[in-house]
Scaffold this motif. Structure first.
Motif, PDB file in Angstrom:
ATOM      1  N   THR A 162      -4.028  11.684   0.969  1.00  0.00           N
ATOM      2  CA  THR A 162      -4.675  10.459   1.466  1.00  0.00           C
ATOM      3  C   THR A 162      -4.049   9.194   0.893  1.00  0.00           C
ATOM      4  OG1 THR A 162      -6.331  10.588  -0.306  1.00  0.00           O
ATOM      5  CG2 THR A 162      -6.841  11.665   1.787  1.00  0.00           C
ATOM      6  N   GLY A 163      -3.395   9.256  -0.231  1.00  0.00           N
ATOM      7  CA  GLY A 163      -2.816   8.066  -0.842  1.00  0.00           C
ATOM      8  C   GLY A 163      -3.758   7.419  -1.840  1.00  0.00           C
ATOM      9  N   ASP A 164      -3.358   6.246  -2.308  1.00  0.00           N
ATOM     10  CA  ASP A 164      -4.118   5.523  -3.332  1.00  0.00           C
ATOM     11  C   ASP A 164      -5.424   5.021  -2.730  1.00  0.00           C
ATOM     12  OD1 ASP A 164      -5.096   4.003  -5.369  1.00  0.00           O
ATOM     13  OD2 ASP A 164      -3.267   2.841  -5.695  1.00  0.00           O
ATOM     14  N   PRO A 165      -6.577   5.543  -3.181  1.00  0.00           N
ATOM     15  CA  PRO A 165      -7.851   5.099  -2.609  1.00  0.00           C
ATOM     16  C   PRO A 165      -8.295   3.724  -3.122  1.00  0.00           C
ATOM     17  CG  PRO A 165      -8.261   6.659  -4.362  1.00  0.00           C
ATOM     18  CD  PRO A 165      -6.760   6.572  -4.212  1.00  0.00           C
TER      19      PRO A 165
ATOM     20  N   ARG B 208       1.907   9.591  -5.543  1.00  0.00           N
ATOM     21  CA  ARG B 208       2.352  10.952  -5.240  1.00  0.00           C
ATOM     22  C   ARG B 208       3.416  11.413  -6.235  1.00  0.00           C
ATOM     23  NH1 ARG B 208       2.693  10.075   1.324  1.00  0.00           N
ATOM     24  NH2 ARG B 208       0.452  10.419   1.744  1.00  0.00           N
ATOM     25  N   ALA B 209       4.293  10.508  -6.581  1.00  0.00           N
ATOM     26  CA  ALA B 209       5.328  10.892  -7.547  1.00  0.00           C
ATOM     27  C   ALA B 209       4.722  11.232  -8.902  1.00  0.00           C
ATOM     28  CB  ALA B 209       6.331   9.756  -7.689  1.00  0.00           C
ATOM     29  N   SER B 210       3.683  10.521  -9.280  1.00  0.00           N
ATOM     30  CA  SER B 210       3.053  10.808 -10.574  1.00  0.00           C
ATOM     31  C   SER B 210       2.177  12.052 -10.519  1.00  0.00           C
ATOM     32  CB  SER B 210       2.225   9.601 -11.024  1.00  0.00           C
ATOM     33  OG  SER B 210       1.140   9.382 -10.135  1.00  0.00           O
ATOM     34  N   LEU B 211       1.640  12.385  -9.303  1.00  0.00           N
ATOM     35  CA  LEU B 211       0.764  13.553  -9.174  1.00  0.00           C
ATOM     36  C   LEU B 211       1.542  14.860  -9.060  1.00  0.00           C
ATOM     37  CD1 LEU B 211      -1.992  12.264  -6.705  1.00  0.00           C
ATOM     38  CD2 LEU B 211      -2.171  12.538  -9.177  1.00  0.00           C
TER      39      LEU B 211
ATOM     40  N   VAL C  71       0.844  -1.203   0.000  1.00  0.00           N
ATOM     41  CA  VAL C  71       0.000   0.000   0.000  1.00  0.00           C
ATOM     42  C   VAL C  71       0.879   1.253   0.000  1.00  0.00           C
ATOM     43  CG1 VAL C  71      -1.715   1.312   1.326  1.00  0.00           C
ATOM     44  CG2 VAL C  71      -1.910  -1.193   1.123  1.00  0.00           C
ATOM     45  N   ALA C  72       1.973   1.249   0.797  1.00  0.00           N
ATOM     46  CA  ALA C  72       2.863   2.405   0.852  1.00  0.00           C
ATOM     47  C   ALA C  72       3.546   2.643  -0.489  1.00  0.00           C
ATOM     48  CB  ALA C  72       3.905   2.203   1.948  1.00  0.00           C
ATOM     49  N   LEU C  73       3.922   1.560  -1.180  1.00  0.00           N
ATOM     50  CA  LEU C  73       4.549   1.694  -2.483  1.00  0.00           C
ATOM     51  C   LEU C  73       3.583   2.292  -3.492  1.00  0.00           C
ATOM     52  CD1 LEU C  73       6.932   1.157  -4.395  1.00  0.00           C
ATOM     53  CD2 LEU C  73       6.003  -1.163  -4.744  1.00  0.00           C
TER      54      LEU C  73
END
Length: 488
Positions: free
Chosen positions: A197-200, A154-157, A146-148
């Motif tokens: 929030t991260g990947d939903p 985030r890197a792509s955003l 999940v962290a990966l």
């Protein structure tokens, strides 16, 4: 005496199992012992599992890469996630996070990610020799996956967020107060929320619980499998023994293959010698068996018959036919009958060796007419003994080489005039076919077999030869059979 095909079938398999029961038992004991050693030396393995929830997202109004979106094939998306969880990249993050010394492939060998049927859940199962370590490993793989995903999102955003911020700051965000879904300001808010929030589309649904019991090794399953494997190997070994070992193993084999009675069952003596055994060397049970054999032969023709001729043979050398011939002759002589024992096995004579007797006039001299039978007979014991023997002189030509129908008839006619019973120790007829002339001339043929030694193929060959000559043996004398205890 030829095997009867109608009696074959399941009995043969049961006899094979019975004969090879020690092989079956040994195979079972060996397999169970190996399983016990395996259980004693193998470390326990514990398994814990964590669940990762896959939630495909609908369109967020901004093109975003790295988020699992709703598609026509959700199963493929879940299987893709399962493959990504078992990737070397995730394993390296777990190794750094937990401070492990295991290699990447070693960690991956302990973990499996499996989609849960008919659901959006991927189960991450980890195995280790410690309950707590297995739970930590399962949680670590789920968390690091999940962290990966979040880090990559985030890197792509970040490039998109930077661009939208510059656009909003330069006044390119539209009219003041504009807040439409496709406005730069709204897109910036959406992307910043995703970045925080991260990947939903992926999340840790449930953490692993510390297991209370080991999943391997499983004692009951292992021992049960060893038992079954031992039985299978033992049964195969018993059948292989039956096929590869031609020795006669049981009386049931005689009954199922040949339609002949068992006339006597003689127990094997514990103290064996390299020569035939005399009556003084037999146990009471063996003496009883020869008494029963004599009584059976008396009853089959009547006690008033004189000059009764009985040929004793066997299919395989060393079966004990000479021992049977000597003791049958001695038993009949002890009952008050005049008996002549003829040593017709001139190729391997052993009657004289057993009785510690020699002769100058042998069987060959009598057959060829150079001497009379009465001059060649030797008393066993006193001069007026009722048992006399016609031995083979080793210096003469083997008697089998000079046998003929005429010479056999002449010999037996002389013997009938001199004795009530004539017992002939014959070589195996299937090995020395010349003595078949004697078998055709006698009243009865006894076949001596020895359990665990007699060759079944030789026995079948002997039966075929006798059938070709229209000779039906009186029955079997079984050495090593299930004899009763002596009645004394």
């Amino acid at each position: 005496m030829v095997p009867d095909a109608e009696t074959q079938g399941i009995k043969r398999y049961l006899e094979a199992l019975r004969a090879g029961r020690w092989i079956v038992l040994g195979a079972v004991v060996a397999c169970v012992a190996v399983a016990a050693v395996y259980l004693a030396q193998t470390a326990k393995v514990y398994e814990a599992s964590a669940d990762v929830l896959i939630t495909p997202q609908s369109a967020v109004g901004v093109p975003v890469s790295g988020i699992i979106t709703q598609s026509n094939d959700p199963t493929r998306d879940i299987e893709t996630v399962a493959r990504l969880i078992e990737s070397p990249t995730v394993a390296q993050r777990v190794k750094r996070d937990l401070g492990l010394k295991d290699g990447t492939q070693g960690l991956l060998g302990k973990v499996t990610a499996t989609p849960l049927a008919q659901s959006n859940i991927v189960t991450v199962a980890a195995r280790d020799d410690s309950p707590r370590a297995s739970a930590r490993l399962a949680d670590a793989f789920a968390e690091q996956f999940v962290a990966l995903r979040t880090a990559r999102l985030r890197a792509s955003l970040q490039p998109q967020i930077t661009q939208l911020r510059q656009q909003v700051q330069s006044g390119g965000g539209g009219a003041a107060g504009s807040n439409t879904a496709d406005s730069p300001q709204q897109q910036l808010q959406t992307l910043e929320t995703l970045s925080r929030t991260g990947d939903p589309s992926v999340s840790l649904e449930s953490r692993a619980e510390i297991p209370t019991g080991a999943v391997a090794p499983r004692p009951l399953f292992t021992l049960g499998s060893a038992l079954v494997a031992g039985l299978v190997l033992g049964i195969l070994g018993a059948f292989a023994l039956q096929l590869l070992d031609p020795r006669l193993r049981s009386e049931e084999d005689l009954r199922s293959r040949f339609r002949l009675p068992i006339l006597a069952r003689v127990p094997l003596e514990r103290r064996r010698k390299n020569r035939p055994l005399l009556p003084s060397e037999l146990s009471l049970g063996a003496l009883d068996s020869y008494q029963a054999l004599r009584a059976g032969l008396d009853g089959s023709r009547g006690e008033g018959v004189s000059g009764r001729m009985v040929l004793v043979t066997g299919p395989t050398p060393g079966d004990g036919k000479t021992t049977a011939a000597i003791n049958l002759a001695s038993t009949i002589a002890a009952a008050g009958k005049r008996v002549i024992l003829i040593e017709a096995d001139s190729r391997r004579p052993s009657v004289g060796r057993a009785l510690d007797m020699t002769t100058d006039i042998g069987l060959a001299s009598v057959i060829t007419g150079r001497n009379y039978l009465v001059d060649a007979l030797k008393p066993v014991g006193e001069d007026d003994a009722r048992l006399r023997v016609l031995l083979t002189n080793p210096d003469e030509v083997p008697a089998a080489d000079v046998l003929s129908h005429l010479s056999v008839d002449t010999l037996l006619l002389q013997a009938q005039r001199l004795a009530d019973w004539i017992i002939i120790d014959s070589p195996p007829l299937n090995h020395v076919a010349e003595t078949m002339a004697i078998a055709r001339a006698v009243d009865d043929v006894l076949v001596v077999v020895r359990m665990g030694r007699t060759n079944s193929r030789d026995l079948t060959e002997l039966g075929e030869m006798l059938q070709q000559q229209d000779i039906v043996p009186e029955g079997f004398v079984v050495l090593g059979g299930h004899a009763r205890q002596a009645y004394y």
